[in-house]
Design a protein around this motif. Structure first.
Motif, PDB file in Angstrom:
ATOM      1  N   ARG A  59     -13.638  -1.703  -8.297  1.00 25.50           N
ATOM      2  CA  ARG A  59     -13.603  -1.121  -6.948  1.00 25.50           C
ATOM      3  C   ARG A  59     -12.701   0.111  -6.887  1.00 25.50           C
ATOM      4  O   ARG A  59     -13.014   1.092  -6.196  1.00 25.50           O
ATOM      5  N   GLU A  60     -11.602   0.092  -7.641  1.00 27.01           N
ATOM      6  CA  GLU A  60     -10.679   1.216  -7.583  1.00 27.01           C
ATOM      7  C   GLU A  60     -11.260   2.491  -8.194  1.00 27.01           C
ATOM      8  O   GLU A  60     -10.754   3.591  -7.959  1.00 27.01           O
ATOM      9  N   ASP A  61     -12.356   2.366  -8.973  1.00 29.70           N
ATOM     10  CA  ASP A  61     -13.006   3.541  -9.555  1.00 29.70           C
ATOM     11  C   ASP A  61     -14.021   4.177  -8.609  1.00 29.70           C
ATOM     12  O   ASP A  61     -14.451   5.317  -8.834  1.00 29.70           O
ATOM     13  N   LEU A  62     -14.431   3.471  -7.572  1.00 28.49           N
ATOM     14  CA  LEU A  62     -15.516   3.957  -6.731  1.00 28.49           C
ATOM     15  C   LEU A  62     -15.204   5.269  -6.005  1.00 28.49           C
ATOM     16  O   LEU A  62     -16.086   6.123  -5.897  1.00 28.49           O
ATOM     17  N   PRO A  63     -13.986   5.483  -5.505  1.00 27.41           N
ATOM     18  CA  PRO A  63     -13.714   6.795  -4.907  1.00 27.41           C
ATOM     19  C   PRO A  63     -13.917   7.946  -5.887  1.00 27.41           C
ATOM     20  O   PRO A  63     -14.377   9.025  -5.495  1.00 27.41           O
ATOM     21  N   PHE A  64     -13.586   7.731  -7.173  1.00 27.17           N
ATOM     22  CA  PHE A  64     -13.821   8.774  -8.185  1.00 27.17           C
ATOM     23  C   PHE A  64     -15.310   9.056  -8.318  1.00 27.17           C
ATOM     24  O   PHE A  64     -15.740  10.216  -8.285  1.00 27.17           O
ATOM     25  N   PHE A  65     -16.130   8.011  -8.463  1.00 29.57           N
ATOM     26  CA  PHE A  65     -17.565   8.191  -8.674  1.00 29.57           C
ATOM     27  C   PHE A  65     -18.225   8.851  -7.469  1.00 29.57           C
ATOM     28  O   PHE A  65     -18.979   9.823  -7.612  1.00 29.57           O
ATOM     29  N   LEU A  66     -17.950   8.327  -6.281  1.00 29.82           N
ATOM     30  CA  LEU A  66     -18.601   8.851  -5.084  1.00 29.82           C
ATOM     31  C   LEU A  66     -18.122  10.269  -4.772  1.00 29.82           C
ATOM     32  O   LEU A  66     -18.918  11.145  -4.409  1.00 29.82           O
ATOM     33  N   GLY A  67     -16.828  10.481  -4.916  1.00 29.81           N
ATOM     34  CA  GLY A  67     -16.299  11.818  -4.693  1.00 29.81           C
ATOM     35  C   GLY A  67     -16.860  12.828  -5.678  1.00 29.81           C
ATOM     36  O   GLY A  67     -17.121  13.985  -5.329  1.00 29.81           O
ATOM     37  N   LEU A  68     -17.062  12.391  -6.922  1.00 30.36           N
ATOM     38  CA  LEU A  68     -17.625  13.284  -7.934  1.00 30.36           C
ATOM     39  C   LEU A  68     -19.050  13.686  -7.573  1.00 30.36           C
ATOM     40  O   LEU A  68     -19.404  14.877  -7.654  1.00 30.36           O
ATOM     41  N   MET A  69     -19.869  12.741  -7.152  1.00 34.39           N
ATOM     42  CA  MET A  69     -21.239  13.085  -6.779  1.00 34.39           C
ATOM     43  C   MET A  69     -21.261  14.074  -5.617  1.00 34.39           C
ATOM     44  O   MET A  69     -22.051  15.036  -5.618  1.00 34.39           O
ATOM     45  N   GLU A  70     -20.405  13.860  -4.649  1.00 35.78           N
ATOM     46  CA  GLU A  70     -20.331  14.790  -3.520  1.00 35.78           C
ATOM     47  C   GLU A  70     -19.875  16.172  -3.988  1.00 35.78           C
ATOM     48  O   GLU A  70     -20.433  17.193  -3.584  1.00 35.78           O
ATOM     49  N   HIS A  71     -18.881  16.199  -4.862  1.00 37.73           N
ATOM     50  CA  HIS A  71     -18.361  17.466  -5.393  1.00 37.73           C
ATOM     51  C   HIS A  71     -19.444  18.211  -6.176  1.00 37.73           C
ATOM     52  O   HIS A  71     -19.637  19.423  -5.998  1.00 37.73           O
ATOM     53  N   LEU A  72     -20.157  17.501  -7.058  1.00 42.91           N
ATOM     54  CA  LEU A  72     -21.176  18.139  -7.880  1.00 42.91           C
ATOM     55  C   LEU A  72     -22.326  18.652  -7.032  1.00 42.91           C
ATOM     56  O   LEU A  72     -22.860  19.741  -7.276  1.00 42.91           O
ATOM     57  N   ALA A  73     -22.723  17.879  -6.028  1.00 39.13           N
ATOM     58  CA  ALA A  73     -23.810  18.310  -5.152  1.00 39.13           C
ATOM     59  C   ALA A  73     -23.438  19.606  -4.428  1.00 39.13           C
ATOM     60  O   ALA A  73     -24.263  20.523  -4.315  1.00 39.13           O
ATOM     61  N   LYS A  74     -22.203  19.692  -3.973  1.00 37.25           N
ATOM     62  CA  LYS A  74     -21.751  20.917  -3.295  1.00 37.25           C
ATOM     63  C   LYS A  74     -21.718  22.105  -4.255  1.00 37.25           C
ATOM     64  O   LYS A  74     -21.871  23.251  -3.832  1.00 37.25           O
ATOM     65  N   ALA A  75     -21.537  21.804  -5.565  1.00 36.45           N
ATOM     66  CA  ALA A  75     -21.496  22.867  -6.575  1.00 36.45           C
ATOM     67  C   ALA A  75     -22.875  23.239  -7.098  1.00 36.45           C
ATOM     68  O   ALA A  75     -22.990  24.069  -8.005  1.00 36.45           O
TER      69      ALA A  75
END
Length: 323
Positions: A59-75
């Protein structure tokens, strides 16, 4: 079917309502996928993927994964984008599991990749590496070299149940690879699991990358090595240098490799093969015969590993280097 957690209709409707996506029209379990429970959800505003994270995902890794997808999509990387609810939250809970809703991507994965698919994957991987350079969160590669010894120890006494002599072969490999593992290569966010079923195409056009739940910070060239293993071997385990050359050409058209990365690629490819041999052997021995998803055959990666042991230079992967 990879649906480990069933969701009651009324509970699902309440969950979807908080996102402001209109009426819930349908929900169907998705058969593919190993780690999590996935549903295809249709609402009045479109299609989405609902993921319930099962026990193997921390569970503690989920902010990294979800935030990364959002970051990559914006890029500009075409990948599933987490949907925020009315309170701006990406991660919620459903049926006792952490859960998130992400956008749906059109396309399908290619069962028998051709060189043009491999070229497109190389390009996409390099773009991902560049797009992730300014992502602020970090995550160590839990399945990198530091974890291989401990993982092997969890099944070493049963390794020969997978194949005769496998335990000794893995032990020798660890003793050779770990001291020789390269240091100081260019690094950043990597996908770490970019297999064909995690890349969608429409024809020969790459339409998106999915499944970022092994993403982490590690050497960029290690990510390339994972792809060489995943995309460039045939069903009879023969290495296809034409596909490898195409993948590497696609990558280097976007991001040039440094000389140290050229030199390290054979040992990184060998290490990537060992990583998947270890995890697949562990799963082979510890997955119930009644499990919903059949584990992958680990011996496919034994064959890849044996090939990489014979490689002496990056040229054998089809990468042209300056003389």
């Amino acid at each position: 079917m990879a649906v480990y957690t069933e969701v009651a209709d009324d509970e699902l409707a309440r969950f979807i309502e908080r996102y402001g996506l209109g009426e819930l029209l349908s929900c169907k379990g998705i058969a593919e996928g190993v780690e999590n429970t996935n549903y295809l959800v249709q609402t009045a505003k479109g299609r989405f993927i609902l993921t319930l994270y099962e026990k193997r995902v921390q569970r503690e890794d989920l902010p990294f994964f979800l935030g990364l997808m959002e970051h990559l999509a914006k890029a500009g990387i075409t990948c599933p984008t987490p949907v925020r609810d009315r309170d701006g939250v990406m991660l919620n809970e459903l049926a006792g599991r952490p859960a998130a809703l992400v956008t749906f991507l059109d396309g399908m994965w290619i069962r028998r990749p051709r060189p043009e698919h491999c070229h497109a994957v190389g390009e996409a991987l390099a773009k991902l590496h560049l797009a992730g350079r300014d992502y602020e969160l970090t995550r160590e590669n839990a399945l990198g070299p530091k974890g291989w010894e401990a993982l092997f120890e969890r099944f070493e006494d049963r390794a020969d149940e997978v194949a005769s002599g496998l335990g000794d072969e893995i032990r020798r490999e660890l003793e050779e690879l770990l001291p020789a593992w390269p240091q100081g290569l260019p690094c950043g966010v990597i996908h770490a699991d970019l297999f064909p079923d995690n890349v969608f195409f429409r024809g020969t056009e790459l339409s998106g990358l999915i499944d970022f739940y092994f993403a982490c910070n590690d050497f960029f060239a290690y990510d390339i090595a994972v792809c060489l293993n995943a995309w460039c071997f045939e069903a009879d385990f023969a290495f296809n240098i034409t596909k490898s050359r195409a993948l590497l050409k696609g990558y280097t058209a976007v991001r040039e490799l440094e000389p140290a990365e050229h030199e390290a690629l054979p040992i990184l490819a060998r290490g990537a093969a060992l990583r998947f041999l270890l995890t697949r052997a562990y799963d082979w021995l510890h997955t119930s015969q009644n499990a919903l998803v059949k584990p992958h055959n680990p011996l496919e990666y034994r064959r890849r590993l044996r090939f990489h042991r014979t490689v002496r230079s990056v040229g054998e992967y089809g990468l042209e280097t300056a003389q």
